[in-house]
Design a protein around this motif. Structure first.
Motif, PDB file in Angstrom:
ATOM      1  N   LEU A 116       0.824  -1.215   0.000  1.00  0.00           N
ATOM      2  CA  LEU A 116       0.000   0.000   0.000  1.00  0.00           C
ATOM      3  C   LEU A 116       0.856   1.262   0.000  1.00  0.00           C
ATOM      4  N   ARG A 117       2.075   1.165   0.508  1.00  0.00           N
ATOM      5  CA  ARG A 117       2.964   2.320   0.551  1.00  0.00           C
ATOM      6  C   ARG A 117       3.717   2.513  -0.767  1.00  0.00           C
ATOM      7  N   THR A 118       4.105   1.416  -1.438  1.00  0.00           N
ATOM      8  CA  THR A 118       5.018   1.539  -2.573  1.00  0.00           C
ATOM      9  C   THR A 118       4.404   1.272  -3.936  1.00  0.00           C
ATOM     10  N   GLU A 119       3.391   0.429  -4.021  1.00  0.00           N
ATOM     11  CA  GLU A 119       2.853   0.034  -5.327  1.00  0.00           C
ATOM     12  C   GLU A 119       1.883   1.069  -5.882  1.00  0.00           C
ATOM     13  N   LYS A 120       1.806   1.115  -7.195  1.00  0.00           N
ATOM     14  CA  LYS A 120       0.845   1.978  -7.885  1.00  0.00           C
ATOM     15  C   LYS A 120      -0.484   1.220  -7.950  1.00  0.00           C
ATOM     16  N   LEU A 121      -1.473   1.702  -7.213  1.00  0.00           N
ATOM     17  CA  LEU A 121      -2.801   1.088  -7.200  1.00  0.00           C
ATOM     18  C   LEU A 121      -3.704   1.891  -8.124  1.00  0.00           C
ATOM     19  N   HIS A 122      -4.451   1.196  -8.941  1.00  0.00           N
ATOM     20  CA  HIS A 122      -5.204   1.856 -10.007  1.00  0.00           C
ATOM     21  C   HIS A 122      -6.615   2.275  -9.614  1.00  0.00           C
ATOM     22  N   ASP A 123      -7.026   1.988  -8.407  1.00  0.00           N
ATOM     23  CA  ASP A 123      -8.350   2.398  -7.965  1.00  0.00           C
ATOM     24  C   ASP A 123      -8.301   3.874  -7.571  1.00  0.00           C
ATOM     25  N   PRO A 124      -9.208   4.705  -8.100  1.00  0.00           N
ATOM     26  CA  PRO A 124      -9.171   6.134  -7.792  1.00  0.00           C
ATOM     27  C   PRO A 124      -9.344   6.447  -6.303  1.00  0.00           C
ATOM     28  N   ALA A 125     -10.042   5.611  -5.569  1.00  0.00           N
ATOM     29  CA  ALA A 125     -10.247   5.855  -4.140  1.00  0.00           C
ATOM     30  C   ALA A 125      -8.943   5.691  -3.360  1.00  0.00           C
ATOM     31  N   LEU A 126      -7.989   4.940  -3.919  1.00  0.00           N
ATOM     32  CA  LEU A 126      -6.745   4.669  -3.212  1.00  0.00           C
ATOM     33  C   LEU A 126      -5.603   5.578  -3.650  1.00  0.00           C
ATOM     34  N   GLY A 138      -3.147   8.276  -3.652  1.00  0.00           N
ATOM     35  CA  GLY A 138      -2.603   9.197  -2.656  1.00  0.00           C
ATOM     36  C   GLY A 138      -3.087   8.968  -1.237  1.00  0.00           C
ATOM     37  N   ALA A 139      -3.772   7.869  -0.989  1.00  0.00           N
ATOM     38  CA  ALA A 139      -4.286   7.593   0.361  1.00  0.00           C
ATOM     39  C   ALA A 139      -3.185   6.976   1.212  1.00  0.00           C
ATOM     40  N   SER A 140      -3.076   7.431   2.438  1.00  0.00           N
ATOM     41  CA  SER A 140      -2.146   6.851   3.398  1.00  0.00           C
ATOM     42  C   SER A 140      -2.957   5.926   4.303  1.00  0.00           C
ATOM     43  N   ILE A 141      -2.678   4.629   4.209  1.00  0.00           N
ATOM     44  CA  ILE A 141      -3.481   3.619   4.893  1.00  0.00           C
ATOM     45  C   ILE A 141      -2.601   2.834   5.852  1.00  0.00           C
ATOM     46  N   THR A 142      -3.049   2.713   7.083  1.00  0.00           N
ATOM     47  CA  THR A 142      -2.349   1.921   8.089  1.00  0.00           C
ATOM     48  C   THR A 142      -3.018   0.564   8.201  1.00  0.00           C
ATOM     49  N   VAL A 143      -2.231  -0.491   8.121  1.00  0.00           N
ATOM     50  CA  VAL A 143      -2.724  -1.852   8.345  1.00  0.00           C
ATOM     51  C   VAL A 143      -2.389  -2.180   9.792  1.00  0.00           C
ATOM     52  N   THR A 144      -3.408  -2.188  10.650  1.00  0.00           N
ATOM     53  CA  THR A 144      -3.158  -2.348  12.084  1.00  0.00           C
ATOM     54  C   THR A 144      -3.033  -3.802  12.507  1.00  0.00           C
ATOM     55  N   GLU A 145      -3.725  -4.702  11.831  1.00  0.00           N
ATOM     56  CA  GLU A 145      -3.681  -6.115  12.196  1.00  0.00           C
ATOM     57  C   GLU A 145      -4.211  -6.939  11.036  1.00  0.00           C
ATOM     58  N   VAL A 146      -3.723  -8.172  10.936  1.00  0.00           N
ATOM     59  CA  VAL A 146      -4.273  -9.135   9.989  1.00  0.00           C
ATOM     60  C   VAL A 146      -4.627 -10.382  10.781  1.00  0.00           C
ATOM     61  N   ALA A 147      -5.891 -10.742  10.780  1.00  0.00           N
ATOM     62  CA  ALA A 147      -6.372 -11.938  11.481  1.00  0.00           C
ATOM     63  C   ALA A 147      -6.511 -13.058  10.455  1.00  0.00           C
ATOM     64  N   SER A 201     -10.028  -3.866  -4.884  1.00  0.00           N
ATOM     65  CA  SER A 201      -8.657  -4.224  -5.259  1.00  0.00           C
ATOM     66  C   SER A 201      -8.160  -5.475  -4.547  1.00  0.00           C
ATOM     67  N   ALA A 202      -9.012  -6.177  -3.837  1.00  0.00           N
ATOM     68  CA  ALA A 202      -8.585  -7.317  -3.018  1.00  0.00           C
ATOM     69  C   ALA A 202      -7.900  -8.401  -3.851  1.00  0.00           C
ATOM     70  N   ALA A 203      -8.416  -8.722  -5.013  1.00  0.00           N
ATOM     71  CA  ALA A 203      -7.812  -9.775  -5.835  1.00  0.00           C
ATOM     72  C   ALA A 203      -6.419  -9.358  -6.310  1.00  0.00           C
ATOM     73  N   PHE A 204      -6.268  -8.109  -6.720  1.00  0.00           N
ATOM     74  CA  PHE A 204      -4.972  -7.597  -7.161  1.00  0.00           C
ATOM     75  C   PHE A 204      -3.977  -7.615  -6.000  1.00  0.00           C
ATOM     76  N   LEU A 205      -4.401  -7.152  -4.826  1.00  0.00           N
ATOM     77  CA  LEU A 205      -3.532  -7.139  -3.648  1.00  0.00           C
ATOM     78  C   LEU A 205      -3.175  -8.563  -3.208  1.00  0.00           C
ATOM     79  N   ARG A 206      -4.114  -9.466  -3.353  1.00  0.00           N
ATOM     80  CA  ARG A 206      -3.861 -10.872  -3.008  1.00  0.00           C
ATOM     81  C   ARG A 206      -2.755 -11.437  -3.890  1.00  0.00           C
ATOM     82  N   GLY A 207      -2.801 -11.127  -5.170  1.00  0.00           N
ATOM     83  CA  GLY A 207      -1.772 -11.615  -6.082  1.00  0.00           C
ATOM     84  C   GLY A 207      -0.396 -11.063  -5.748  1.00  0.00           C
ATOM     85  N   LEU A 208      -0.328  -9.767  -5.459  1.00  0.00           N
ATOM     86  CA  LEU A 208       0.957  -9.166  -5.084  1.00  0.00           C
ATOM     87  C   LEU A 208       1.487  -9.765  -3.780  1.00  0.00           C
ATOM     88  N   ALA A 209       0.603  -9.928  -2.810  1.00  0.00           N
ATOM     89  CA  ALA A 209       1.023 -10.458  -1.510  1.00  0.00           C
ATOM     90  C   ALA A 209       1.424 -11.924  -1.623  1.00  0.00           C
TER      91      ALA A 209
END
Length: 143
Positions: free
Chosen positions: A35-45, A47-56, A86-94
């Motif tokens: 989320l910090r380094t990749e170019k995400l193509h969704d307009p809502a994302l 320039g957004a600064s997003i904190t991932v606080t936890e993954v369960a 963007s979940a499917a795209f992020l899943r592939g990158l992760a």
């Protein structure tokens, strides 16, 4: 029809083995980096600064719920919708970075623990609560 189980922040630490916690923490770091380094193509994302606080993680490591919070809570609903799109795209990158046999399905939820902490802080700052919390000798308590 699949039913999603509601997961609370902090649930990863309760009643689970060590491996789901370790994988969840590794996935949290990976998602934060993406989320910090990749170019995400969704307009809502954009320039957004997003904190991932936890993954369960689920016990079988097939599903992961990432708890996120946009900086300052601004545009939270819009950003959450963008992450879900963007979940499917992020899943592939992760998946490439995670090194598991199966990439976990990604679900996103807002982390409400910041709101809850603020609510508790405001309750503790109320005069009647501060009075009840004061030591018997009358010295004031800092909220």
């Amino acid at each position: 029809m699949t039913r999603k189980r509601h997961v609370e922040p902090g649930a990863a630490a309760r009643g689970r083995g060590q491996r789901p916690r370790r994988v969840g923490e590794e996935l949290r770091h990976i998602l934060a980096e993406i989320l910090r380094t990749e170019k995400l193509h969704d307009p809502a994302l954009e320039g957004a600064s997003i904190t991932v606080t936890e993954v369960a993680m689920s016990p079988d490591l097939r599903n992961a719920t990432a708890f996120v919070m946009p900086l300052g809570g601004a545009r939270a609903a819009e950003i959450l919708a963008g992450l879900r799109r963007s979940a499917a795209f992020l899943r592939g990158l992760a998946a490439r970075r995670l090194g598991l046999r199966h990439a976990p399905g990604l679900f996103f939820a807002l982390d409400r623990s910041f709101d809850e902490a603020e609510r508790v802080r405001s309750l503790l700052a109320r005069p009647e609560v501060a009075r009840d919390l004061a030591p018997p000798d009358g010295t004031p308590v800092d909220p």
